[in-house]
Design an enzyme around this catalytic site. Structure first.
Site, mmCIF file in Angstrom:
data_model
loop_
_atom_site.group_PDB
_atom_site.id
_atom_site.type_symbol
_atom_site.label_atom_id
_atom_site.label_comp_id
_atom_site.label_asym_id
_atom_site.label_seq_id
_atom_site.Cartn_x
_atom_site.Cartn_y
_atom_site.Cartn_z
ATOM 1 C CG ASP A 152 -6.571 -0.408 0.315
ATOM 2 O OD1 ASP A 152 -7.712 0.072 0.201
ATOM 3 O OD2 ASP A 152 -5.654 0.128 0.975
ATOM 4 N N GLY B 49 -9.330 5.960 5.082
ATOM 5 C CA GLY B 49 -8.656 7.032 5.821
ATOM 6 C C GLY B 49 -9.106 7.120 7.262
ATOM 7 C CG ASP C 285 -1.673 1.209 5.643
ATOM 8 O OD1 ASP C 285 -0.882 0.663 6.437
ATOM 9 O OD2 ASP C 285 -1.383 1.375 4.443
HETATM 10 P P1 13P Z 1 -5.299 5.588 6.787
HETATM 11 O O1 13P Z 1 -4.192 6.250 6.039
HETATM 12 O O2 13P Z 1 -6.122 6.588 7.536
HETATM 13 O O3 13P Z 1 -4.841 4.483 7.660
HETATM 14 O O4 13P Z 1 -6.290 4.946 5.681
HETATM 15 C C1 13P Z 1 -6.024 3.691 5.151
HETATM 16 C C2 13P Z 1 -6.872 3.384 3.978
HETATM 17 O O5 13P Z 1 -7.853 4.046 3.678
HETATM 18 C C3 13P Z 1 -6.498 2.239 3.159
HETATM 19 O O6 13P Z 1 -7.309 2.136 2.024
HETATM 20 O O1 G3H Z 2 -4.911 4.097 1.328
HETATM 21 C C1 G3H Z 2 -3.822 3.620 1.029
HETATM 22 C C2 G3H Z 2 -3.223 2.596 1.911
HETATM 23 O O2 G3H Z 2 -2.759 3.185 3.108
HETATM 24 C C3 G3H Z 2 -2.158 1.828 1.180
HETATM 25 O O3 G3H Z 2 -1.022 2.583 1.037
HETATM 26 O O4 G3H Z 2 -0.408 2.402 -1.366
HETATM 27 O O5 G3H Z 2 1.300 2.992 0.399
HETATM 28 O O6 G3H Z 2 0.386 0.666 0.235
HETATM 29 P P1 G3H Z 2 0.124 2.133 0.003
HETATM 30 ZN ZN ZN Z 3 -7.969 4.059 1.334
#
Ligand code: 13P
Ligand code: G3H
Ligand code: ZN
Length: 321
Positions: A82, A221, A266
């Site tokens: 990610d 997101g 997330d």
């Molecule tokens: P959220 O913060 O809305 O859960 O988005 C997670 C995300 O895009 C991880 O790449």
């Molecule tokens: O979009 C980002 C994800 O929520 C991951 O978050 O970089 O804090 O692990 P992080």
């Molecule tokens: Zn993201």
């Protein structure tokens, strides 16, 4: 059962018109919650790992935890990087056997974004891995110039349908993360706001008309920041802003029907985990056994994932299609 390739999960999701949940994994309890919910729902799943998760848990621990999850369950599981922020990080994950990586160069000018993505794509495709790129900026729900008239502005924050065609063709990415009013974190919007679903339709159609077929789109997101979780956290001592809102789940359902194949969640997992832990501590101030507060935390995340895959993403029952 080995990992299932992201490419195969995408192909089936596109055919079955459901979305894949891409849930972030940072530790054992989150992983167990996600895969147990998906196993019970018979849902395919994408586990995604950020650079921060690798720094927090160590890549080897994460790899071994996922190996355990794969061997203990029967559902298709893909593993995705990610928000990869460099070729080197993407290469590391490709070499470790991730089935897909995201290279996020969306902050760069268009041509530079293409160049960075192309380099990752070239390496990934030689090593049986697929790549997600991102075009546009996740600034939250706002109106880009021209949006109301349907004449989307070029070079704005939101993804432009024509630029999406050029970007996909020139970079060779296998899926595209779009900016249509979505935004990361727990403080996305004040009051109810909506995704630009007309633009999503236009992007999907433009890619199809350009000969790119039923092209997989990705929604980052996508947490809905459930009010009940915010209130629960605050009831038990938290101090989260209560005038916050996420992406309405009804919008995500429409996005799925339009053709968003991967939906990233997330923040909602973090909220579910935090709410359960705060409740446990508040009600049992003498408790100090981590198993006693991590068990309800895991259950909170599991219930949330079950709700998402069953009611929002509609991928329940599709594990063995
Ligand atoms: P959220 O913060 O809305 O859960 O988005 C997670 C995300 O895009 C991880 O790449
Ligand atoms: O979009 C980002 C994800 O929520 C991951 O978050 O970089 O804090 O692990 P992080
Ligand atoms: Zn993201």
């Amino acid at each position: 059962m080995p990992l299932t390739h992201t490419r195969d999960l995408f192909a089936k999701a596109l055919k079955g018109k459901y979305a894949l949940g891409a849930f972030n994994v940072n530790n054992m309890e989150l992983l167990q919650a996600i895969v147990e919910a998906c196993e019970e729902e018979k849902a395919p799943v994408m586990l995604q790992i950020s650079k921060g998760a690798r720094q927090y848990a160590n890549p080897v621990y994460l790899k071994k935890l996922i190996e355990a999850a794969v061997s203990l369950t029967h559902i298709p599981i893909a593993v995705h990087l990610d928000h990869g922020d460099s070729f080197e990080l993407c290469k590391e994950c490709i070499d470790e056997g991730f089935t897909s990586v995201m290279i996020d160069a969306s902050h760069e000018p268009f041509e530079k974004n293409v160049e960075i993505c192309k380099k990752v794509v070239d390496y990934a495709h030689q090593h049986n891995c697929v790549v997600e790129g991102e075009l546009g900026h996740l600034v939250g729900a706002q109106f880009d110039d021209g949006e109301e008239g349907g004449n989307y502005s070029m070079g704005g924050h939101y993804t432009h349908p024509d630029e999406a065609i050029k970007f996909v063709k020139e970079s060779g990415v296998d899926s595209l993360a779009v900016a249509i009013g979505n935004s990361h974190g727990a403080y996305k919007f004040k009051g109810e706001q909506h995704l630009d679903l007309e633009r999503l339709k236009a992007i999907k159609k433009a890619l199809s008309d350009a000969g790119l077929g039923d092209y997989p789109l990705v929604l980052h997101g996508a947490s809905s920041v459930p009010k009940d979780l915010i209130l629960e956290i605050n009831k038990y001592g938290g101090k989260m802003g209560e005038d916050t809102a996420g992406v309405p789940e009804a919008d995500i359902e429409v996005a799925r029907r339009i053709g968003c194949t991967k939906v990233n969640i997330d923040t909602d997992l973090r909220l579910a985990m935090t709410a359960a832990i705060r409740k446990c501590f508040a009600e049992n101030p003498k408790e100090f056994d981590p198993r006693k507060y991590l068990s309800p935390a895991r259950k909170g995340v599991k219930d949330l994932v079950r709700h998402k895959v069953r009611n929002v993403l509609c991928c329940s029952g599709h594990a063995f299609d």
